[in-house]
Design a protein around this motif. Structure first.
Motif, PDB file in Angstrom:
ATOM      1  N   THR A 301      -4.404   5.988  -2.090  1.00 30.19           N
ATOM      2  CA  THR A 301      -3.086   5.703  -2.647  1.00 30.19           C
ATOM      3  C   THR A 301      -2.610   4.307  -2.248  1.00 30.19           C
ATOM      4  O   THR A 301      -2.521   3.992  -1.060  1.00 30.19           O
ATOM      5  CB  THR A 301      -2.064   6.743  -2.177  1.00 30.19           C
ATOM      6  N   VAL A 302      -2.313   3.483  -3.237  1.00 26.21           N
ATOM      7  CA  VAL A 302      -1.763   2.153  -2.989  1.00 26.21           C
ATOM      8  C   VAL A 302      -0.640   1.887  -3.976  1.00 26.21           C
ATOM      9  O   VAL A 302      -0.457   2.606  -4.961  1.00 26.21           O
ATOM     10  CB  VAL A 302      -2.838   1.051  -3.124  1.00 26.21           C
ATOM     11  N   ASP A 303       0.110   0.835  -3.703  1.00 23.89           N
ATOM     12  CA  ASP A 303       1.216   0.418  -4.556  1.00 23.89           C
ATOM     13  C   ASP A 303       0.903  -0.937  -5.165  1.00 23.89           C
ATOM     14  O   ASP A 303       0.117  -1.720  -4.620  1.00 23.89           O
ATOM     15  CB  ASP A 303       2.503   0.334  -3.729  1.00 23.89           C
ATOM     16  N   VAL A 304       1.525  -1.191  -6.314  1.00 19.76           N
ATOM     17  CA  VAL A 304       1.353  -2.483  -6.973  1.00 19.76           C
ATOM     18  C   VAL A 304       1.643  -3.633  -6.017  1.00 19.76           C
ATOM     19  O   VAL A 304       0.975  -4.678  -6.041  1.00 19.76           O
ATOM     20  CB  VAL A 304       2.278  -2.578  -8.210  1.00 19.76           C
ATOM     21  N   PHE A 305       2.623  -3.455  -5.151  1.00 19.35           N
ATOM     22  CA  PHE A 305       3.092  -4.548  -4.306  1.00 19.35           C
ATOM     23  C   PHE A 305       2.543  -4.509  -2.883  1.00 19.35           C
ATOM     24  O   PHE A 305       3.015  -5.253  -2.032  1.00 19.35           O
ATOM     25  CB  PHE A 305       4.621  -4.558  -4.286  1.00 19.35           C
ATOM     26  N   ASP A 306       1.561  -3.665  -2.604  1.00 20.21           N
ATOM     27  CA  ASP A 306       0.860  -3.782  -1.331  1.00 20.21           C
ATOM     28  C   ASP A 306       0.170  -5.145  -1.290  1.00 20.21           C
ATOM     29  O   ASP A 306      -0.448  -5.573  -2.273  1.00 20.21           O
ATOM     30  CB  ASP A 306      -0.179  -2.673  -1.189  1.00 20.21           C
ATOM     31  N   VAL A 307       0.244  -5.822  -0.151  1.00 21.99           N
ATOM     32  CA  VAL A 307      -0.186  -7.220  -0.074  1.00 21.99           C
ATOM     33  C   VAL A 307      -1.145  -7.431   1.088  1.00 21.99           C
ATOM     34  O   VAL A 307      -0.968  -6.866   2.170  1.00 21.99           O
ATOM     35  CB  VAL A 307       1.033  -8.162   0.100  1.00 21.99           C
ATOM     36  N   LEU A 308      -2.158  -8.252   0.859  1.00 20.25           N
ATOM     37  CA  LEU A 308      -2.998  -8.779   1.927  1.00 20.25           C
ATOM     38  C   LEU A 308      -2.797 -10.295   1.945  1.00 20.25           C
ATOM     39  O   LEU A 308      -3.051 -10.973   0.950  1.00 20.25           O
ATOM     40  CB  LEU A 308      -4.471  -8.446   1.689  1.00 20.25           C
TER      41      LEU A 308
END
Length: 634
Positions: A301-308
């Motif tokens: 599960t991830v979100d569009v706005f998860d950032v690396l």
């Protein structure tokens, strides 16, 4: 015109995916040359990846499956299909519950230990199971995590618990979702997939919860055929897990304690909301390339706005350069790479031109509800020597020119190829037409040599596939191209589209780079400045997780049309001569042969008209693509 994938045999994971170059390198444990000149160790496959199937053997598995067989008989057949498709030697085991006592919430046992694949032993173990008792799912998950051997020597890989159940836990404690959450938080690389066999209501909700909490995917199986298909998908994802290479390193949470790195390749982990610091000593003349690849469990599960984020910092944490990468979709996790470069300015007057100590910083920003597990992190740190003083470099080439979206690409019969699991085992290919198959939630990797003055241009075509009945599920296909230093190039400002909707009908993507020029490093555009060195450019192709609800076949066909445009120059200097044409590794010019008028396209049948809707990308994704990558000079 894009048409349906032509029928024909394709390489299996066992033949080409593990037993080929990737498997040989892993099994031998040979050192491989890392970017920047340091050595990285190829870790043994058996120390990294493993699978334990947890099979429901409760009394309800004796019920008719609706096709004249018991559910257990269908499960035996499905497990046999899975083990036949797994690569030789892949560590696999079997745990059963409800098989030994008519009643009892401690009724769970390891029927076959996790060890190099024993196909006959697995089939025999499953064949001996007779459904009898209760459904202690929570306890079985706890035991299954202990069944999977821990990776030795700092190895990182994928350890999978594959739960197969036709109902919910009826024992109460420990609660399956809570167990899955604890296991996922405690172990890097552990995933729990759940397959619900003819379940609905509360039973399905519980299995979905287990998979989500366990960094895995839920697969619905309403009949025996779909059960075999979904089990195969989960098991193959485990067998095809990302191949990591690098020296273990522990980044610090503060700058003062950062470990000092030399050029090479490294392995670490990163948690949600965390920063990792690494110290480096830089001279005042070289270009420095730094990349960080986070590898969550496929489909987690991830979100569009998860950032690396990555950055090169100095003094009080000021940034020389920084970059941010996002998933751009909520369908499920894929490998995510962010990269930055310290490029000395032409005049040498910037603070970041100075020699001294700098810090490489990796930051993970996670939205509420996204995967909370620690992610494996693969780091590369490389140094490019400056040109000799007497060499005048050729001018930059910031335009796509003939390599734009309307470029003419090879046609012809596709050649079978098996993409790698990541950067380290990316399959090298040349110009031509190539055919592969990929699983839902999977990313396949290819490497294409590109020289001075040349540019990479390719199309990705997802096949027309038979679909399951009912519903109007939408998934997506995506692609990215990376430089030899692993810097994502992106799709240009409106030149290319990196994502498309996929619903089982044909869909296509276009992608490419500007020509390679040494002075591109001084261009401000984020799609130009990374394309400043020659070598193997990486192509990554991804299929969304929800494709598992769409296609009948376990794997979905994909065709790559690859061109390397322009004459290869002898070097980066001004007026460099053209090198003689080099044949591809198969001994002739793939681009020329695949362009013959008599050659077929490798696609036949249904026309692209059916996929008109699949070519339309949601407006929000288009907007996000434009803002996806940020690069800022100090």
């Amino acid at each position: 015109m894009l048409l349906a994938l032509a029928a024909g045999p394709l390489p299996t994971a066992g033949a080409a995916g593990v037993d080929g170059a990737r498997g040989a390198a892993e099994a031998a444990g040979r050192p491989l040359k890392a970017y920047g000149g340091a050595e990285a160790v190829a870790l043994p496959a058996e120390a990294k990846n493993g699978l334990v199937m947890v099979l429901d053997s409760s009394g309800s598995m004796a019920d008719d499956d609706g096709a004249g067989r018991s559910r257990m008989e269908s499960a035996r057949s499905a497990v046999a299909t899975v083990v036949d498709a797994l690569p030789d030697g892949f560590p696999t085991g079997l745990r059963v519950y409800g098989a030994d006592q008519p009643k009892g919430c401690t009724d769970t046992r390891l029927a076959l230990p996790v060890r190099p694949l024993d196909r006959a032993g697995m089939k025999q173990a499953v064949g001996a199971v007779q459904p009898k008792g209760d459904t202690p799912i929570g306890l079985s998950l706890q035991k299954a995590a202990q069944d999977l051997p821990k990776a030795a020597g700092g190895a990182i890989g994928t350890r999978t618990i594959l739960l197969i159940s036709d109902g919910e836990d009826n024992c109460g404690a420990p609660r399956p979702c809570e167990v899955a959450e604890r296991l996922a938080e405690d172990g890097v690389g552990l995933r729990i997939d759940a397959v619900g066999f003819q379940v609905r209501g509360a039973a399905r909700e519980q299995l979905e919860c287990v998979a989500k909490a366990g960094n895995g995917r839920y697969y619905d199986a309403p009949d025996a055929q779909s059960l075999a298909r979904q089990l195969q998908r989960s098991a193959q994802l485990s067998a095809d897990g990302y191949l990591f290479r690098g020296k273990p390193v522990g980044g610090s949470l503060t700058r003062d304690a950062a470990p000092a790195l030399v050029p090479g390749q490294y392995l670490d982990t990163i948690g949600p909301g965390e920063k990792r610091y690494y110290a480096v000593d830089l001279d005042d003349r070289s270009t420095v390339d730094f990349s960080a690849t986070a590898v969550p469990q496929p489909g987690a599960t991830v979100d569009v706005f998860d950032v690396l984020r990555t950055r090169i910092a100095y003094d009080d944490d000021s940034a020389c350069e920084q970059s941010a990468e996002q998933f751009l979709q909520k369908e499920g996790a894929t490998p995510l790479t962010s990269a930055v470069a310290r490029i000395p300015s032409a005049k040498g007057s910037s603070r970041c031109d100075e020699a001294g100590r700098y810090w490489l910083v990796v930051e993970r920003e996670t939205q509420r509800g996204s995967d909370a597990a620690r992610w494996p992190l693969e780091l590369t740190y490389g140094v490019e020597e400056p040109l000799a003083a007497e060499v005048t470099p050729a001018q930059s080439q910031p335009e796509y020119g003939k390599g734009g979206k309307d470029a003419t690409l090879p046609t012809g019969d596709p050649r079978d190829v098996r993409g790698g699991t990541g950067f380290n085992d990316a399959q090298e290919i040349g110009p031509g037409v190539w055919r592969d198959r990929l699983l839902p939630s999977q990313t396949l990797w290819y490497k294409v040599p590109v020289g001075w003055g040349q540019q990479l241009r390719y199309d990705v075509e997802f096949a027309n596939e038979p679909t399951v009945d009912g519903g109007s599920v939408l998934s997506h296909g995506a692609t990215e191209v990376y430089t030899p230093a692993r810097s994502p190039v992106g799709g240009g400002t409106g030149e290319f589209t990196q994502q498309t909707i996929y619903d089982g009908r044909p869909a296509a993507l276009e992608m490419g780079t500007v020509p390679v020029a040494w002075t591109n490093r001084y261009e401000p555009h984020p799609n130009v400045f990374p394309v400043h060195a020659t070598g193997g450019f990486y192509i990554a192709v991804t299929l969304g997780a929800r494709a598992a609800e769409i296609a009948e076949n376990p794997r979905i066909g994909v065709v790559l049309r690859v061109a390397v445009l322009g004459d290869e120059l002898a070097g980066p200097q001004h007026n460099a001569p053209v090198l003689a044409e080099k044949p591809d590794k198969r001994g002739d010019s793939a681009a020329r042969r695949d362009s013959e008028a008599t050659a077929g396209a490798g696609w036949s049948g249904t026309a692209l008209a059916a996929a008109g809707g699949a070519a339309v990308v949601l407006i929000v994704i288009l907007v996000l693509v434009l803002v996806r990558r940020t690069r800022r000079s100090a």
